[in-house]
Design a protein around this motif. Sequence first.
Motif, short mmCIF file in Angstrom:
data_model
loop_
_atom_site.label_atom_id
_atom_site.label_comp_id
_atom_site.label_asym_id
_atom_site.label_seq_id
_atom_site.Cartn_x
_atom_site.Cartn_y
_atom_site.Cartn_z
N ALA A 81 0.86 -1.29 0.05
CA ALA A 81 -0.14 -0.04 0.11
C ALA A 81 0.68 1.17 -0.11
O ALA A 81 0.38 2.15 -0.75
N ALA A 82 2.05 1.22 0.77
CA ALA A 82 2.64 2.65 0.86
C ALA A 82 3.38 2.86 -0.62
O ALA A 82 3.68 4.02 -0.50
N GLN A 83 3.71 1.73 -1.40
CA GLN A 83 4.31 2.15 -2.61
C GLN A 83 3.39 2.34 -3.64
O GLN A 83 3.93 2.66 -4.93
N VAL A 84 2.02 2.23 -3.55
CA VAL A 84 1.32 2.62 -4.63
C VAL A 84 1.04 3.85 -5.19
O VAL A 84 1.46 4.02 -6.49
N LEU A 85 0.95 4.71 -4.31
CA LEU A 85 1.13 6.42 -4.77
C LEU A 85 2.38 6.63 -5.57
O LEU A 85 2.42 7.17 -6.42
N PRO A 86 3.48 6.41 -4.84
CA PRO A 86 4.75 6.59 -5.42
C PRO A 86 4.92 5.98 -6.76
O PRO A 86 5.44 6.78 -7.91
N ALA A 87 4.40 4.80 -6.95
CA ALA A 87 4.66 4.24 -8.30
C ALA A 87 3.74 4.80 -9.22
O ALA A 87 4.14 5.12 -10.42
N ALA A 88 2.42 5.20 -8.89
CA ALA A 88 1.56 5.95 -9.90
C ALA A 88 2.33 7.26 -10.19
O ALA A 88 1.81 7.45 -11.26
N LEU A 89 2.77 7.97 -9.36
CA LEU A 89 3.08 9.28 -9.62
C LEU A 89 4.53 9.06 -10.54
O LEU A 89 4.77 9.83 -11.36
N SER A 90 5.27 8.19 -10.31
CA SER A 90 6.34 7.97 -11.09
C SER A 90 5.95 7.55 -12.67
O SER A 90 6.53 8.00 -13.50
N PHE A 91 5.19 6.65 -12.55
CA PHE A 91 4.59 6.37 -14.17
C PHE A 91 4.04 7.71 -14.47
O PHE A 91 4.21 7.60 -15.90
N ALA A 92 3.16 8.40 -13.71
CA ALA A 92 2.61 9.95 -14.53
C ALA A 92 3.90 10.69 -14.99
O ALA A 92 3.69 11.44 -16.02
N ASP A 93 4.92 10.67 -14.13
CA ASP A 93 5.87 11.46 -14.50
C ASP A 93 6.80 11.08 -15.72
O ASP A 93 7.00 11.91 -16.48
N GLU A 94 6.79 9.51 -15.98
CA GLU A 94 7.38 9.31 -17.48
C GLU A 94 6.44 9.43 -18.53
O GLU A 94 6.94 10.00 -19.47
N ILE A 95 5.18 9.57 -18.35
CA ILE A 95 4.09 9.79 -19.68
C ILE A 95 4.55 11.36 -19.73
O ILE A 95 4.64 11.70 -21.03
N ALA A 96 4.29 12.25 -18.58
CA ALA A 96 4.50 13.54 -18.91
C ALA A 96 5.90 14.19 -19.37
O ALA A 96 5.99 15.15 -20.28
N SER A 97 7.04 13.31 -18.99
CA SER A 97 8.16 13.76 -19.41
C SER A 97 8.88 13.40 -20.94
O SER A 97 9.26 13.91 -21.83
N GLN A 98 8.19 12.05 -20.90
CA GLN A 98 8.80 11.42 -22.42
C GLN A 98 7.77 11.35 -23.44
O GLN A 98 8.16 11.42 -24.70
#
Length: 205
Positions: free
Chosen positions: A121-138
């Motif tokens: 559970a504690a890793q869900v939001l960081p992982a989702a944000l990291s995925f969002a950052d990849e979309i936004a930057s790449q």
Amino acid sequence: CAGADMSSGADSFDTHDSANFSSSPVLPAWKVRKPVIAAMNGHAIGLGFSLALQCDFRFAATDSKYGLIQSRRGVLADGCSHWLLPRLIGVEAAMEMLVLGRTLTSDELAEKGLAREILPAAQVLPAALSFADEIASQSSPLIAAMSKRLLWDGLGMSLDAMDAKESQWLQHTMGKADAIEGGRAFAERRAPRWQSQVNSDWPEG
């Protein structure tokens, strides 16, 4: 979202005669131009799960429960789930979820293809944000938005109609600033600096 408040017992799902009543009370995520990511770091039951199904990507927590259990409470599932589920997982699997109303573990969710990643559970939001950052930057923001719109609209389009629309929209993007920047960034081996704006650069039609 652990599901509806059942504390009122027999009155939990009292009659709702409003002409404005909707089973999907918020703007469906598939109508939002940007990719929408569900970070489910706890239980998602009933409408909470229906809303997650509307998203483009879902990250789920281990040790949590998910499902559309409304059939076991005597009411229909909501959030346009009867339209979404067969398109996401097929008619038979959708029928099983909607008719049986079982809760699913995170592993079962992943097996059905309804979760991109299963994490503590504690890793869900960081992982989702990291995925969002990849979309936004790449990815070009305009292309990401256009791809999303074509994918969702394509669920109700013929192949010929999709071919025509995809061709029209591809032509719209060719020669534009992001197309030039994409090639330049690749050649220079650097991160792209996107210039497109979804609102101002959106294609007509």
